[in-house]
Motif scaffolding. Structure first.
Motif, PDB file in Angstrom:
ATOM      1  N   UNK A  59      47.972  13.328  49.002  1.00 49.84           N
ATOM      2  CA  UNK A  59      47.563  14.144  47.863  1.00 49.84           C
ATOM      3  C   UNK A  59      47.121  15.516  48.358  1.00 49.84           C
ATOM      4  N   UNK A  60      47.715  16.572  47.786  1.00 48.38           N
ATOM      5  CA  UNK A  60      47.319  17.943  48.108  1.00 48.38           C
ATOM      6  C   UNK A  60      46.779  18.600  46.847  1.00 48.38           C
ATOM      7  N   UNK A  61      45.653  19.309  46.976  1.00 44.75           N
ATOM      8  CA  UNK A  61      44.999  19.945  45.833  1.00 44.75           C
ATOM      9  C   UNK A  61      45.099  21.463  45.953  1.00 44.75           C
ATOM     10  N   UNK A  62      45.300  22.119  44.789  1.00 49.68           N
ATOM     11  CA  UNK A  62      45.443  23.577  44.752  1.00 49.68           C
ATOM     12  C   UNK A  62      44.523  24.161  43.687  1.00 49.68           C
ATOM     13  N   UNK A  63      44.066  25.391  43.923  1.00 53.35           N
ATOM     14  CA  UNK A  63      43.215  26.055  42.937  1.00 53.35           C
ATOM     15  C   UNK A  63      44.062  26.828  41.937  1.00 53.35           C
TER      16      UNK A  63
ATOM     17  N   UNK B 196      37.073  21.994  41.966  1.00 46.74           N
ATOM     18  CA  UNK B 196      37.736  23.113  41.296  1.00 46.74           C
ATOM     19  C   UNK B 196      39.248  23.066  41.435  1.00 46.74           C
ATOM     20  N   UNK B 197      39.793  21.912  41.135  1.00 50.81           N
ATOM     21  CA  UNK B 197      41.239  21.675  41.253  1.00 50.81           C
ATOM     22  C   UNK B 197      41.955  22.117  39.975  1.00 50.81           C
ATOM     23  N   UNK B 198      43.069  22.849  40.148  1.00 54.33           N
ATOM     24  CA  UNK B 198      43.926  23.199  39.015  1.00 54.33           C
ATOM     25  C   UNK B 198      45.205  22.368  39.020  1.00 54.33           C
ATOM     26  N   UNK B 199      45.637  21.938  40.212  1.00 53.78           N
ATOM     27  CA  UNK B 199      46.822  21.076  40.278  1.00 53.78           C
ATOM     28  C   UNK B 199      46.802  20.216  41.530  1.00 53.78           C
ATOM     29  N   UNK B 200      47.411  19.055  41.407  1.00 56.14           N
ATOM     30  CA  UNK B 200      47.574  18.125  42.521  1.00 56.14           C
ATOM     31  C   UNK B 200      49.053  17.849  42.715  1.00 56.14           C
ATOM     32  N   UNK B 201      49.468  17.728  43.958  1.00 52.08           N
ATOM     33  CA  UNK B 201      50.832  17.305  44.270  1.00 52.08           C
ATOM     34  C   UNK B 201      50.743  16.038  45.108  1.00 52.08           C
ATOM     35  N   UNK B 202      51.471  15.008  44.677  1.00 50.00           N
ATOM     36  CA  UNK B 202      51.433  13.729  45.388  1.00 50.00           C
ATOM     37  C   UNK B 202      52.813  13.473  45.989  1.00 50.00           C
TER      38      UNK B 202
ATOM     39  N   UNK C 158      50.187  16.873  38.944  1.00 49.56           N
ATOM     40  CA  UNK C 158      49.240  16.707  37.842  1.00 49.56           C
ATOM     41  C   UNK C 158      48.401  17.967  37.792  1.00 49.56           C
ATOM     42  N   UNK C 159      48.355  18.628  36.650  1.00 48.88           N
ATOM     43  CA  UNK C 159      47.619  19.877  36.541  1.00 48.88           C
ATOM     44  C   UNK C 159      46.655  19.867  35.375  1.00 48.88           C
TER      45      UNK C 159
ATOM     46  N   UNK D 102      45.070  16.388  30.987  1.00 50.51           N
ATOM     47  CA  UNK D 102      45.884  16.704  32.162  1.00 50.51           C
ATOM     48  C   UNK D 102      47.337  16.933  31.767  1.00 50.51           C
ATOM     49  N   UNK D 103      48.055  17.691  32.600  1.00 47.72           N
ATOM     50  CA  UNK D 103      49.475  17.938  32.391  1.00 47.72           C
ATOM     51  C   UNK D 103      50.263  17.244  33.499  1.00 47.72           C
ATOM     52  N   UNK D 104      51.086  16.290  33.116  1.00 48.73           N
ATOM     53  CA  UNK D 104      51.881  15.518  34.074  1.00 48.73           C
ATOM     54  C   UNK D 104      53.291  16.083  34.146  1.00 48.73           C
ATOM     55  N   UNK D 105      53.830  16.205  35.364  1.00 53.01           N
ATOM     56  CA  UNK D 105      55.197  16.685  35.528  1.00 53.01           C
ATOM     57  C   UNK D 105      56.182  15.627  35.038  1.00 53.01           C
TER      58      UNK D 105
END
Length: 206
Positions: free
Chosen positions: A114-118, A145-151, A86-87, A48-51
């Motif tokens: 938590x919001x999920x994006x493709x 099929x999540x590519x990124x999450x924003x919390x 988190x991506x 995972x890639x953390x901001x």
């Protein structure tokens, strides 16, 4: 017959591989030594890639004795972060994570969302506000099929632990979804194999 058997074996292997790729990220292997460590410095961490808003800590840090849901380590958002992300380069299925408000923080969150994006940055879904306190709360997501999450949160700090992908065993301890198709596939394989043996037996019915 052989083609059918090979197809069933391949399907079972793929289902097993999907279950093996799932897991829980608990941050236990991050070197913190009683202080915070930037997770972005370790990217990609656990695939995972953390901001830059994310840090790892341990329960030895003053005021964060309740910071870990399991073990002694956890992740925490940087103060002032309205949307820690988190991506992943490879889309994943996200079941949820455990969240709490650190006991010693002067300004702490009372909810997270938590919001999920493709991969095209289209919204898949959101949990909406999930109330949190000093005891850990499970934020269920079930996003595929999540590519990124924003919390996001209302204010201040929150801690997160046991970031869980969908194929892992849910908190209730129920059987994960991949088990059902795998059992069905193996059962079908056994039935076909048994039928083939009966046909080869002397005097077997056509």
């Amino acid at each position: 017959m052989k083609k059918t058997l090979f197809a069933l074996i391949a399907s079972a292997s793929l289902m097993l591989a999907g279950a093996a790729n799932a897991g829980i990220v608990g941050f236990e292997d991050v070197a913190t030594d009683g202080d915070f460590a930037g997770l972005a410095d370790l990217n990609p961490y656990a695939g995972l890639t953390f901001s830059d808003d994310w840090y790892a800590g341990d329960t030895g840090i003053d005021g964060y004795g309740n910071g870990a849901h399991g073990g002694t380590h956890f992740a925490v958002n940087g103060f002032g972060s309205d949307g820690a992300t988190i991506g992943s380069a490879t889309p994943f299925n996200f079941a949820g994570a455990w969240f709490a408000a650190p006991m010693g923080a002067a300004d702490k969150a009372s909810w997270i969302a938590i919001s999920a994006y493709d991969a095209l940055n289209h919204l898949i879904g959101t949990t909406g506000p999930v109330a949190i306190g000093s005891s850990y709360t499970w934020a269920a997501a079930a996003f595929d099929n999540v590519s990124s999450l924003t919390i996001t949160r209302d204010t201040g700090w929150f801690v997160m632990d046991d970031f869980t992908t969908a194929a892992s065993v849910p908190p209730s301890g129920t059987v994960p979804e991949p088990a059902s198709p795998l059992v069905l596939g193996l059962g079908a394989f056994a039935l076909i194999l048994g039928r083939a043996r009966r046909r080869k037996a002397p005097g077997a019915a056509a």
